[in-house]
Design an enzyme around this catalytic site. Sequence first.
Site, short mmCIF file in Angstrom:
data_model
loop_
_atom_site.label_atom_id
_atom_site.label_comp_id
_atom_site.label_asym_id
_atom_site.label_seq_id
_atom_site.Cartn_x
_atom_site.Cartn_y
_atom_site.Cartn_z
N THR A 131 -6.94 19.90 15.80
CA THR A 131 -6.33 20.14 14.49
C THR A 131 -6.97 19.14 13.53
O THR A 131 -6.75 17.93 13.64
CB THR A 131 -4.81 19.93 14.52
OG1 THR A 131 -4.25 20.81 15.50
CG2 THR A 131 -4.18 20.22 13.17
N LYS A 146 -3.51 26.76 10.41
CA LYS A 146 -2.73 25.77 11.16
C LYS A 146 -1.90 24.91 10.18
O LYS A 146 -0.78 24.51 10.49
CB LYS A 146 -3.69 24.90 11.98
CG LYS A 146 -3.05 23.75 12.73
CD LYS A 146 -2.24 24.17 13.96
CE LYS A 146 -1.61 22.95 14.62
NZ LYS A 146 -0.87 23.26 15.83
N LYS A 184 -0.39 13.20 10.99
CA LYS A 184 -1.81 13.54 10.75
C LYS A 184 -1.91 14.95 10.16
O LYS A 184 -2.59 15.16 9.15
CB LYS A 184 -2.60 13.46 12.06
CG LYS A 184 -3.99 14.06 11.97
CD LYS A 184 -4.66 14.20 13.34
CE LYS A 184 -4.01 15.17 14.28
NZ LYS A 184 -4.68 16.43 14.52
P1 NAP Z 1 -4.55 13.50 23.33
O1 NAP Z 1 -3.80 13.73 24.58
O2 NAP Z 1 -4.42 12.20 22.62
O3 NAP Z 1 -6.10 13.74 23.69
C1 NAP Z 1 -7.13 13.48 22.76
C2 NAP Z 1 -8.45 13.64 23.47
O4 NAP Z 1 -9.50 13.37 22.54
C3 NAP Z 1 -8.65 12.67 24.62
O5 NAP Z 1 -9.43 13.31 25.61
C4 NAP Z 1 -9.45 11.55 23.96
O6 NAP Z 1 -10.21 10.79 24.87
C5 NAP Z 1 -10.34 12.34 23.06
N1 NAP Z 1 -10.87 11.54 21.94
C6 NAP Z 1 -10.16 11.03 20.92
N2 NAP Z 1 -10.97 10.36 20.08
C7 NAP Z 1 -12.22 10.48 20.60
C8 NAP Z 1 -13.49 10.02 20.19
N3 NAP Z 1 -13.65 9.31 19.06
N4 NAP Z 1 -14.55 10.31 20.96
C9 NAP Z 1 -14.41 11.03 22.10
N5 NAP Z 1 -13.22 11.52 22.53
C10 NAP Z 1 -12.15 11.23 21.79
O7 NAP Z 1 -4.25 14.62 22.25
P2 NAP Z 1 -3.77 16.14 22.47
O8 NAP Z 1 -2.28 16.19 22.46
O9 NAP Z 1 -4.53 16.76 23.59
O10 NAP Z 1 -4.23 16.77 21.07
C11 NAP Z 1 -5.57 17.09 20.81
C12 NAP Z 1 -5.65 17.88 19.50
O11 NAP Z 1 -4.87 19.06 19.61
C13 NAP Z 1 -5.12 17.10 18.29
O12 NAP Z 1 -5.90 17.42 17.16
C14 NAP Z 1 -3.69 17.63 18.15
O13 NAP Z 1 -3.21 17.53 16.82
C15 NAP Z 1 -3.88 19.08 18.57
N6 NAP Z 1 -2.66 19.73 19.08
C16 NAP Z 1 -1.85 19.09 19.98
C17 NAP Z 1 -0.70 19.72 20.43
C18 NAP Z 1 0.25 19.06 21.41
O14 NAP Z 1 1.36 19.55 21.60
N7 NAP Z 1 -0.15 17.96 22.05
C19 NAP Z 1 -0.38 21.01 19.97
C20 NAP Z 1 -1.23 21.66 19.11
C21 NAP Z 1 -2.37 21.00 18.65
P3 NAP Z 1 -9.55 9.57 25.70
O15 NAP Z 1 -8.99 10.17 26.94
O16 NAP Z 1 -10.68 8.65 25.96
O17 NAP Z 1 -8.50 8.94 24.81
#
Ligand code: NAP
Length: 289
Positions: free
Chosen positions: A97, A172, A240
């Site tokens: 997102t 979104k 965010k």
């Molecule tokens: P998350 O668990 O924090 O995972 C983020 C991922 O991105 C991790 O693999 C992290 O690596 C990687 N990452 C972050 N910064 C990075 C960088 N600079 N370089 C390389 N890798 C990087 O987040 P999530 O919940 O999966 O969400 C991911 C996206 O989906 C976000 O944009 C969020 O808004 C969206 N989203 C989430 C949900 C939900 O319910 N969680 C629902 C809809 C949409 P590390 O493992 O090294 O930290």
Amino acid sequence: MAKVAFLGLGVMGYPMARHLKARGHEVVVYNRTTAKAEKWVAEQGGRLASTPAEAAAGQEFVFACVGNDADLRQVTLGPDGAFAAMDKGAVFVDHTTASAEVARELSAAAASGGFGFLDAPVSGGQAGAENGQLTVMVGGEEPVFAQAQPVIMSFAKAARLLGPAGSGQLAKMMNQICIAGVVQGLAEALHFGKQAGLDTEAVIDVISKGAAQSWQMENRHKTMAAGKFDFGFAVEWMRKDLGIALDEARRNGSQLPLTALVDQFYAEVVAMGGKRWDTSSLIARLGKK
Ligand code: NAP
């Protein structure tokens, strides 16, 4: 079956990549914290890459699901980023997102590199990712979407092209604007009911069968009434997303007074220690007054 890479094995990416593998695609994974990628490969098989570029080389599709615009720029355009290694005719599908601006920027960079780009944020949360039931809002070009859609459907129940680059992210934003208002309304109703001495559980049982019904009411009223927020979609992610929507509204001249207010309420929740709480924790700041 396709050759695919997945960048970012977080809460969402880890199970999304798992569904790709389960459908029979050949999957290479990259994660910034290598231990997570090692765990994924130990569980699922497939191959681990140590950089986004190494993961992207030779693939037909490269998926990403990282945190925000800066993270996305890093894994695409940064040192060892995926874009320099993409094959001509391949497709990069971004499920982060992020802003519509970064989507347009990356779409243009992809076009000059001879490969496709889709901004494809998702809705459905962790449960949707685990169950392969996400909803995907897509921006990009029709032929590129047609190429990627069958692979996207490995972890989705619906995917729809909504317009040119950036349109998925704009959709979104609409989704998050809807949620912000609904959650605040539900929080106020539960708070009001409690102050009025009502059996709020009984009231919800009745009104959830009428016009007040919502996904948030169905799925969150019990935990909101119990003050339980240690799960779900984190407040810091919602802030965010609302920040992205409010920035876009300043650009396109739309008015989002309620969204702006709810964003400030979320700032108060963060100040209460709730940055990792579920978004339904808006009710916590009413309870404290
Ligand atoms: P998350 O668990 O924090 O995972 C983020 C991922 O991105 C991790 O693999 C992290 O690596 C990687 N990452 C972050 N910064 C990075 C960088 N600079 N370089 C390389 N890798 C990087 O987040 P999530 O919940 O999966 O969400 C991911 C996206 O989906 C976000 O944009 C969020 O808004 C969206 N989203 C989430 C949900 C939900 O319910 N969680 C629902 C809809 C949409 P590390 O493992 O090294 O930290």
